[in-house]
Scaffold this active site. Structure first.
Site: not given
Ligand SMILES: *Cc1c(COP(=O)(O)O)cnc(C)c1O
Length: 437
Positions: A122-123, A126, A135, A139, A142, A144, A303, A340, A347
């Site tokens: 998504r980002y 990362r 799990c 929870c 959850c 998911r 969420d 989110d 986020k």
């Molecule tokens: C939360 C999340 C991350 C990590 O986000 P950070 O703000 O760097 O902690 C990475 N990918 C996805 C899909 C996420 O939901």
């Protein structure tokens, strides 16, 4: 071997007549004896639900299954069970079947943003890598929930390798976040293998693990596990405490082991109605966390997942909580409150406003006490035009450290060398009319 609390002894004795503490503290024993139906719960806690309640609970469990570790169950205070935060997070509630049209199975569009099995990219730099679909405790809140218990499984090596291959082929990925399910449901050996594979990728700078084990099954944090994790530094762990009552002698011990292994620890809480939607509860929680070397990282707005309507609070509750923390307590004890974005926008941080007004010379601010103050901006500062050509810049950034070369999103609008003057939604009618002409 440490002795058990009276409550643990009581629950333990009812599950296992041969009650040796070493068994209670064996994480595999805990998983084998997890409470997976209402009847077992009734027996263990000497509670009897009415026929009507039972029917509703059975319907709920049919849709969203139950699993509670004996350890976590032993934290439930049965004297006031309907208000107990541990009970509410682990025991089914008929409200889970209440669906609103705004609630979605996959509100964060994690499946849509998935280019390889288990990967959500998504980002820019990362990825989220789901390495477990199971799990120890399910929870009730959850995000998911769509996947919980449907197929409890751990992906095989072949599937994991597809995810790893994706990361190998994407040099921009410098941060891999292992989640699930709970990655610590994997055996030490399997997790060791995944971490070794990831560590072998040169462009992966850090690996993180998201796990709720310190909260729901702290005995999973064995010496063997921490010895193994230590080999894979820099490794970060985020856990998921929601209420100060979850911080027990056993969970403190688990956190101590992880911190002593040199693993920086963070915590992600979810704001949950009836569990922790109170500034004093969150404050007590963050204080206990930092006392145990855990940095509060995020406080999530609940969420829009199916079955969570009874847990959701207005956003104002979260802002009120953050208002009660900033300035009032240690800066690093304050988590970032985030929503989110439904649809997969990632986020979004939200917090109270501290800037009251500003001019070219001054900024007017207010502090946590309500004192209004002003900050004089410098007259001497010379703005410079940045064309992202670092070679000709007097600021010393070696180009090798700056591989990002184009501005993205709102950055574009701030960028001196980018010609964009606005960001326009695809569905903008005025703009579409123009295009058509
Ligand atoms: C939360 C999340 C991350 C990590 O986000 P950070 O703000 O760097 O902690 C990475 N990918 C996805 C899909 C996420 O939901």
């Amino acid at each position: 071997m440490k002795t058990l609390t009276d409550r643990q002894q009581e629950v333990f004795g009812r599950i296992d007549k041969d009650a040796r503490p070493s068994r209670w503290q064996d994480w595999k024993w805990q998983i084998r004896h997890s409470i997976r139906d209402i009847e077992t719960f009734e027996k263990l806690f000497c509670i009897q639900f009415s026929d009507e309640e039972r029917q509703e609970l059975d319907k709920t469990v049919g849709r969203f299954p139950v699993s509670i570790t004996p350890y976590y169950a032993s934290l439930i205070d049965t004297d006031e069970i309907e208000n107990d935060p541990i009970f509410k997070q682990s025991f089914p509630n008929r409200w889970e079947l209440e669906m609103n049209p705004c609630e979605l199975a996959d509100p964060l569009a994690e499946d849509k943003d998935s280019p390889a099995p288990g990967i959500t990219h998504r980002y820019p730099d990362r990825v989220l890598f789901l390495v477990s679909n199971t799990c120890s405790m399910y929870c009730r809140h959850c995000t998911r929930k769509r996947r919980v218990g449907d197929r409890d499984f751990i992906p095989d090596r072949e599937t994991i390798l597809e995810g790893i291959e994706y990361i190998q082929n994407h040099p921009e990925v410098r941060d891999v976040l292992l989640s699930g399910g709970d990655p610590l449901m994997l055996s030490d050996e399997y997790l060791d293998w995944i971490l070794t594979e990831l560590r072998a990728i040169e462009h992966v700078e850090i690996v993180r693990i998201g796990t709720r084990m310190p909260v729901v099954l702290p005995y999973r944090i064995t010496d063997g596990l921490t010895e193994m994790l230590k080999k894979h530094h820099p490794l970060w762990i985020n856990t998921h405490f929601n209420h100060p009552r979850e911080i027990t002698a056993s969970s403190r011990e688990a956190l101590r082991k992880l911190a002593d292994a040199g693993i920086p620890l963070g915590n992600q809480s979810v704001l949950l109605a009836g569990v922790n939607d109170c500034p004093r509860i969150i404050k007590a929680l963050v204080h206990k966390l930092v006392e145990n070397r855990v940095r509060p990282y995020y406080l999530y707005q609940c969420d829009l997942s199916e079955g969570l309507v009874h847990f959701r609070t207005p956003v104002g509750k979260g802002i009120e909580i953050i208002e009660s923390l900033i300035g009032h307590t240690t800066g690093f004890a304050v988590p970032t409150y985030v929503i989110d974005a439904p649809g997969g926008g990632g986020k979004i941080p939200v917090q109270p406003n501290y800037i009251i007004s500003w001019s070219t010379n001054k900024v007017v601010l207010r502090n946590y006490e309500g004192v209004i103050t002003s900050y004089q901006q410098p007259d001497s500062y010379k703005p410079y035009f940045c064309d992202r050509n670092c070679r000709d810049c007097h600021l010393q950034l070696k180009l090798g450290d700056a591989d990002e070369w184009k501005a993205v999103g709102i950055q574009k609008l701030l960028d001196d060398s980018d010609q964009s003057i606005s960001l326009i939604p695809k569905s903008n009618e005025r703009h579409n009319r123009r295009e058509a002409e």
